[in-house]
Design an enzyme around this catalytic site. Structure first.
Site, PDB file in Angstrom:
ATOM      1  N   GLN A  46       0.812  -1.226   0.000  1.00 32.08           N
ATOM      2  CA  GLN A  46       0.000   0.000   0.000  1.00 32.08           C
ATOM      3  C   GLN A  46       0.839   1.267   0.000  1.00 32.08           C
ATOM      4  OE1 GLN A  46      -3.556   1.118   2.057  1.00 32.08           O
ATOM      5  NE2 GLN A  46      -2.594  -0.011   3.746  1.00 32.08           N
ATOM      6  N   ASP A  56       3.929  10.939  12.604  1.00 32.96           N
ATOM      7  CA  ASP A  56       3.420  11.371  13.911  1.00 32.96           C
ATOM      8  C   ASP A  56       3.594  12.882  14.061  1.00 32.96           C
ATOM      9  OD1 ASP A  56       3.112   8.532  14.747  1.00 32.96           O
ATOM     10  OD2 ASP A  56       5.286   8.572  14.548  1.00 32.96           O
ATOM     11  N   HIS A  60       7.986   4.974  17.746  1.00 38.35           N
ATOM     12  CA  HIS A  60       6.821   5.104  16.870  1.00 38.35           C
ATOM     13  C   HIS A  60       5.817   4.031  17.293  1.00 38.35           C
ATOM     14  CE1 HIS A  60       4.130   5.384  13.531  1.00 38.35           C
ATOM     15  NE2 HIS A  60       4.311   4.105  13.272  1.00 38.35           N
TER      16      HIS A  60
HETATM   17  P1  NAI Z   1       1.478  -3.778   2.990  1.00 33.33           P
HETATM   18  O1  NAI Z   1       1.219  -5.057   3.691  1.00 33.33           O
HETATM   19  O2  NAI Z   1       0.475  -3.210   2.053  1.00 33.33           O
HETATM   20  O3  NAI Z   1       2.847  -3.912   2.169  1.00 33.33           O
HETATM   21  C1  NAI Z   1       3.989  -4.483   2.689  1.00 33.33           C
HETATM   22  C2  NAI Z   1       4.765  -5.069   1.527  1.00 33.33           C
HETATM   23  O4  NAI Z   1       6.018  -5.509   2.021  1.00 33.33           O
HETATM   24  C3  NAI Z   1       4.084  -6.276   0.885  1.00 33.33           C
HETATM   25  O5  NAI Z   1       3.971  -6.052  -0.516  1.00 33.33           O
HETATM   26  C4  NAI Z   1       5.034  -7.426   1.197  1.00 33.33           C
HETATM   27  O6  NAI Z   1       5.079  -8.388   0.152  1.00 33.33           O
HETATM   28  C5  NAI Z   1       6.352  -6.687   1.334  1.00 33.33           C
HETATM   29  N1  NAI Z   1       7.391  -7.413   2.064  1.00 33.33           N
HETATM   30  C6  NAI Z   1       7.251  -8.250   3.131  1.00 33.33           C
HETATM   31  N2  NAI Z   1       8.433  -8.754   3.482  1.00 33.33           N
HETATM   32  C7  NAI Z   1       9.343  -8.270   2.632  1.00 33.33           C
HETATM   33  C8  NAI Z   1      10.742  -8.439   2.468  1.00 33.33           C
HETATM   34  N3  NAI Z   1      11.426  -9.283   3.255  1.00 33.33           N
HETATM   35  N4  NAI Z   1      11.368  -7.760   1.484  1.00 33.33           N
HETATM   36  C9  NAI Z   1      10.683  -6.958   0.668  1.00 33.33           C
HETATM   37  N5  NAI Z   1       9.361  -6.760   0.757  1.00 33.33           N
HETATM   38  C10 NAI Z   1       8.696  -7.395   1.728  1.00 33.33           C
HETATM   39  O7  NAI Z   1       1.852  -2.730   4.134  1.00 33.33           O
HETATM   40  P2  NAI Z   1       1.912  -1.132   4.055  1.00 33.33           P
HETATM   41  O8  NAI Z   1       0.579  -0.595   4.388  1.00 33.33           O
HETATM   42  O9  NAI Z   1       2.560  -0.723   2.794  1.00 33.33           O
HETATM   43  O10 NAI Z   1       2.856  -0.822   5.310  1.00 33.33           O
HETATM   44  C11 NAI Z   1       4.213  -1.213   5.316  1.00 33.33           C
HETATM   45  C12 NAI Z   1       4.794  -1.062   6.699  1.00 33.33           C
HETATM   46  O11 NAI Z   1       4.809   0.299   7.113  1.00 33.33           O
HETATM   47  C13 NAI Z   1       4.025  -1.806   7.793  1.00 33.33           C
HETATM   48  O12 NAI Z   1       4.980  -2.435   8.645  1.00 33.33           O
HETATM   49  C14 NAI Z   1       3.329  -0.699   8.541  1.00 33.33           C
HETATM   50  O13 NAI Z   1       3.079  -1.059   9.881  1.00 33.33           O
HETATM   51  C15 NAI Z   1       4.351   0.398   8.450  1.00 33.33           C
HETATM   52  N6  NAI Z   1       3.873   1.756   8.696  1.00 33.33           N
HETATM   53  C16 NAI Z   1       4.714   2.604   9.381  1.00 33.33           C
HETATM   54  C17 NAI Z   1       4.356   3.895   9.626  1.00 33.33           C
HETATM   55  C18 NAI Z   1       5.265   4.814  10.369  1.00 33.33           C
HETATM   56  O14 NAI Z   1       4.829   5.933  10.665  1.00 33.33           O
HETATM   57  N7  NAI Z   1       6.494   4.473  10.703  1.00 33.33           N
HETATM   58  C19 NAI Z   1       3.043   4.411   9.176  1.00 33.33           C
HETATM   59  C20 NAI Z   1       2.252   3.470   8.433  1.00 33.33           C
HETATM   60  C21 NAI Z   1       2.669   2.175   8.224  1.00 33.33           C
END
Ligand code: NAI
Length: 328
Positions: free
Chosen positions: A15, A159, A187
């Site tokens: 996403q 944040d 975070h």
């Molecule tokens: P998502 O589930 O839509 O996408 C994650 C992607 O990472 C998936 O396509 C998956 O196949 C891939 N992935 C998993 N393991 C992998 C690896 N070893 N190497 C490469 N790719 C890999 O999740 P989304 O919504 O994109 O969020 C990603 C991360 O960001 C989550 O951990 C979420 O909690 C975090 N996040 C952090 C925020 C912050 O403020 N620091 C804010 C919002 C989300």
């Protein structure tokens, strides 16, 4: 023409990746005159989806995008990387214990740290977005001993931006009227958004608000639990705002903070403000000459002290847990 900057995005088919890649390619990450070459790292099952996104990137005909490579191999993905955005992570599934979550993420961030150590460009900058972001960044950093520790950061800019927006609403001002807001700590829900050093049109923000109950019962929990509120409302987690914050984090890192202002980022602690040295914790930071520096010498009142300590204690627990698992 300038040589393109190599930008690697992990979790590119996710996403956040979908919201992030188009802004990188259109010049928002580094500036409107910097060409970029994208490297997308995904797990094998998601490579095809990443290829689909790459087709769309092609179809935008972005003048600054000089190429896209897609791989499921970390070594290939980080070879020559200048900016690494580590977005892909293992989410917590139902009933998963924290130890299992940390272990699963260790399995991702350890090899990625090693690959960065082995192949990254000398000027590499790493931003970890994937949660638990601070501890994932710590794991990667510890496995990249040849890279200066300060190049590993984790994202609390979302944040920070959330706090700016909430405060601006409360006071009926523009976000551009606010300076020196800080997110401290992890975070996570324990993070501490600090108004006591913030200024609104030159006036102390906590004094301008003059409402400790709002600060404690409304502002802090609204900022800290915003991610959950978005999931509840949207039926999916924050993606565009997270991507936007990642863009802000790197753009500021490279291009600097404005005179008289600072931002928030989780960086390696030098022991400032009682945060144990080496932890990756959020601080008030300025950026100058391509480096983030922790703002020094702020007075910390008792209320803030308690909040900062609580969030840092959580980071210490996470560090000890990954140490116990042999991940660092
Ligand atoms: P998502 O589930 O839509 O996408 C994650 C992607 O990472 C998936 O396509 C998956 O196949 C891939 N992935 C998993 N393991 C992998 C690896 N070893 N190497 C490469 N790719 C890999 O999740 P989304 O919504 O994109 O969020 C990603 C991360 O960001 C989550 O951990 C979420 O909690 C975090 N996040 C952090 C925020 C912050 O403020 N620091 C804010 C919002 C989300």
């Amino acid at each position: 023409t300038r040589t393109p900057v190599n930008v690697t995005v992990t979790g590119a088919a996710g996403q956040i990746g979908y919201a992030l890649l188009f802004r990188i390619a259109s010049g928002h990450l580094l500036g409107p005159d910097v060409p970029v070459r994208l490297r997308l790292l995904e797990i094998p099952q998601a490579v095809k989806a990443a290829e689909g996104t790459a087709m769309e990137l092609d179809d935008c005909a972005f003048p600054l995008l000089s190429g896209i490579d897609i791989t499921d191999d970390a070594k290939t993905a980080f070879d020559g990387v200048n900016v690494a955005l580590l977005v892909g992570a293992r989410p917590r599934s139902k009933g998963m214990e924290r130890g299992d979550l940390l272990e699963a993420n260790g399995g991702i961030f350890k090899p990625q740290g090693e690959a960065i150590n082995a192949g990254a460009a000398d000027d590499v900058r790493v931003l970890v977005v994937g949660n638990p972001a601070n501890t994932n960044a710590l794991i990667a950093q510890r496995h990249a001993p040849d890279v200066p520790a300060e190049r590993f950061t984790a994202m609390t800019r979302l944040d920070h931006n959330r706090a700016l927006s909430q405060l601006a609403k409360k006071l009926g001002v523009s976000v551009t009227d606010i300076r020196k807001l800080t997110i401290w700590g992890n975070h996570s829900a324990t993070q501490y958004p600090d108004l006591f050093h913030a200024e609104v049109n030159g006036r102390n923000a906590a004094q301008a608000v003059d409402d400790q109950a709002w600060l404690e019962n409304d502002f802090i929990p609204t900022v800290a639990k915003r991610g959950a509120a978005i999931i509840e409302a949207r039926g999916a987690s924050s993606a565009a705002s997270a991507a936007n914050a990642a863009i802000d984090h790197v753009f500021t890192w490279v291009n600097g903070t404005a005179e008289g202002d600072w931002t928030s980022a989780a960086v390696v602690s030098d022991g400032s403000y009682g945060v144990p040295e080496g932890l990756i914790s959020s601080f008030p930071v300025t950026a100058k000459d391509g480096r983030y520096e922790i703002v020094q010498g702020l007075e910390i009142d008792e209320f803030s002290r308690g909040r900062i300590d609580a969030s840092v204690a959580e980071l210490v627990e996470e560090r000890d847990a990954v140490q116990g698992l042999g991940l660092i």
